[in-house]
Motif scaffolding. Sequence first.
Motif, mmCIF file in Angstrom:
data_model
loop_
_atom_site.group_PDB
_atom_site.id
_atom_site.type_symbol
_atom_site.label_atom_id
_atom_site.label_comp_id
_atom_site.label_asym_id
_atom_site.label_seq_id
_atom_site.Cartn_x
_atom_site.Cartn_y
_atom_site.Cartn_z
ATOM 1 N N ALA A 1 -29.556 -35.806 -56.201
ATOM 2 C CA ALA A 1 -29.089 -37.189 -56.343
ATOM 3 C C ALA A 1 -30.172 -38.050 -56.974
ATOM 4 O O ALA A 1 -29.893 -38.893 -57.846
ATOM 5 N N ALA B 1 -30.594 -37.309 -60.721
ATOM 6 C CA ALA B 1 -29.498 -37.866 -61.518
ATOM 7 C C ALA B 1 -29.765 -39.331 -61.831
ATOM 8 O O ALA B 1 -29.583 -39.793 -62.967
ATOM 9 N N ALA B 2 -30.224 -40.091 -60.823
ATOM 10 C CA ALA B 2 -30.530 -41.503 -61.033
ATOM 11 C C ALA B 2 -31.688 -41.675 -62.015
ATOM 12 O O ALA B 2 -31.655 -42.533 -62.905
ATOM 13 N N SER C 1 -24.879 -41.318 -56.020
ATOM 14 C CA SER C 1 -24.739 -40.060 -56.750
ATOM 15 C C SER C 1 -23.756 -39.174 -55.998
ATOM 16 O O SER C 1 -23.741 -39.142 -54.764
ATOM 17 N N TRP D 1 -25.302 -32.941 -59.602
ATOM 18 C CA TRP D 1 -25.250 -34.328 -59.151
ATOM 19 C C TRP D 1 -25.099 -35.275 -60.341
ATOM 20 O O TRP D 1 -25.715 -35.076 -61.389
ATOM 21 N N TYR D 2 -24.267 -36.292 -60.129
ATOM 22 C CA TYR D 2 -23.964 -37.273 -61.169
ATOM 23 C C TYR D 2 -24.014 -38.678 -60.565
ATOM 24 O O TYR D 2 -23.917 -38.851 -59.350
ATOM 25 N N VAL D 3 -24.142 -39.678 -61.420
ATOM 26 C CA VAL D 3 -24.170 -41.078 -60.971
ATOM 27 C C VAL D 3 -22.763 -41.649 -61.071
ATOM 28 O O VAL D 3 -22.145 -41.626 -62.137
ATOM 29 N N SER D 4 -22.262 -42.175 -59.961
ATOM 30 C CA SER D 4 -20.902 -42.705 -59.905
ATOM 31 C C SER D 4 -20.915 -44.230 -59.996
ATOM 32 O O SER D 4 -21.305 -44.900 -59.042
ATOM 33 N N SER E 1 -20.868 -46.727 -56.710
ATOM 34 C CA SER E 1 -22.024 -47.629 -56.630
ATOM 35 C C SER E 1 -21.555 -49.063 -56.437
ATOM 36 O O SER E 1 -22.111 -49.823 -55.631
#
Length: 502
Positions: free
Chosen positions: A318, A321-322, A462, A469-472, A476
Amino acid sequence: MSYPGGGGGQWQPQNNPYGQQPQQPQQGGYPQQGGYPQQPQQPQQGGYPQQGGYPQTGPQGFPQQGYPQTGPQGFPQQGFDQQPYGYAPMGGEPPKKKRTGLVVTAVVAVLLLIGGGVTFFALKKADPGTNAGQDTPAVAAKNLIEQLGSGDVVGIMASLAPAEAALSKDYMDSMTKEMKRLEILKPDADPNKLTGVEFKSENIKFDEAAAEKINDHLTINKLVEGKITITSDASKIPLTDKLVDALGTEFSTTTSKSETVDITAEVKKRGTPIGIASIKVGDKWYPSAFYTIANAVLEEEKQKWPAKGIAAQGAGSAEDAAKQMVNAALDGDLTKVIALLPPDEAGVLQDLGPLLLDEAGPMKPTGAKLNALETDVKDVTGGKQVTIKKLSITAEGETMTITREGDCYAAEVPGQGNQKLCASEITQLLKQQGGKQIPAEAIDIIGRVAGSVMKSGVGVVSTEVDGKWYVSPVRSYYELALTLFRGFEPKDVDALIELLKK
């Protein structure tokens, strides 16, 4: 499962805290001022959308009002934007206002109603099997419209693609809990059993022969006939008595509204069927709100779906990813920004990726360099929230560092030395800045909420998809909204009601 898309001195109260301190993140969890430099906005002509669309890569690197603009349930309010993709005709002439035909279709009528602020309208608990998926895209689209006929709002949401349904459910459950804590909703309010909206569908018909297969996971079904009547009555929302009393007698007499959408007439007027998108998740098909609205925007702009999208490229954690998202934003790497979005929630943007890149035009790196990004991580619904503990950026030869220490933020700014702002100082600053223009009760509430946000921290969420892992952006945004609500107390609602009566 596969998804589409491939320590210094104290802060000086007399200074404007929002001019020199790190502002609280807007939607991505990274400061707008006192953070790293704002990336220059792209021009509107053939450029990148500044509102709506996807995404405005400010310093946080996350869409500020993009993918797609969401209401309380995570569903789009007005498509990607009223001015899709920031498009303007060549030659500098202002774009003409257009009426998106999809707004009068069955799906968008529902999405606008649910996503546009009617957070707690629902009729009955959804059938657990509703979200089982269908064997063909045509059956998936029909299933959504059949839910309209049943009047089951929760069922409508549950019939959507799994990620879209989860976004809705998670936020509704969390927000209902906060609303009950604040004594806005009655203690027995249940997000699965609330009343307020009724739907009736009649003579719905798709032209199955005209269905358009975009790729192996996206089909646009063509809705050609039928009527849908939507009746809403806000007075049936289980608000507490004090809220109803505060709203006055007009609330119970003017909140019932009914509207009939004549799909047959609309199709005749526009000369083309109305597209309802179905997407394939795993080996099943589901109707998709996000893809449906994206398709409407493309039709409005007379553009086609790209033949191939941008492949998702997740990170190992996480936090990573950020960090990758921040670096991609600083580098002006829009392809990487899109690739770092969750393929289940944001697959529509990855499928639209090449078109978005063309509309954005060449994007230059900001020239800023990320020296350090230390974060705290905590579990939240649907993923992990990553909040800044330390951020250091160098731009134009100057380095600025922001550090979070408990409920205080310290900023080391070139030429300004070290400055520090703590949650306990917010109310004092507001009183000094607002003077007598802001009611004392409001200052106390704002100060307490802002202080609560500083204590808990704000960041990006994330999510994990297939081990990456991806940024949502949507989650958010949700978490930011929930963080704000958690800063309120029941007495604050009472105080605001009294202010409204004055």
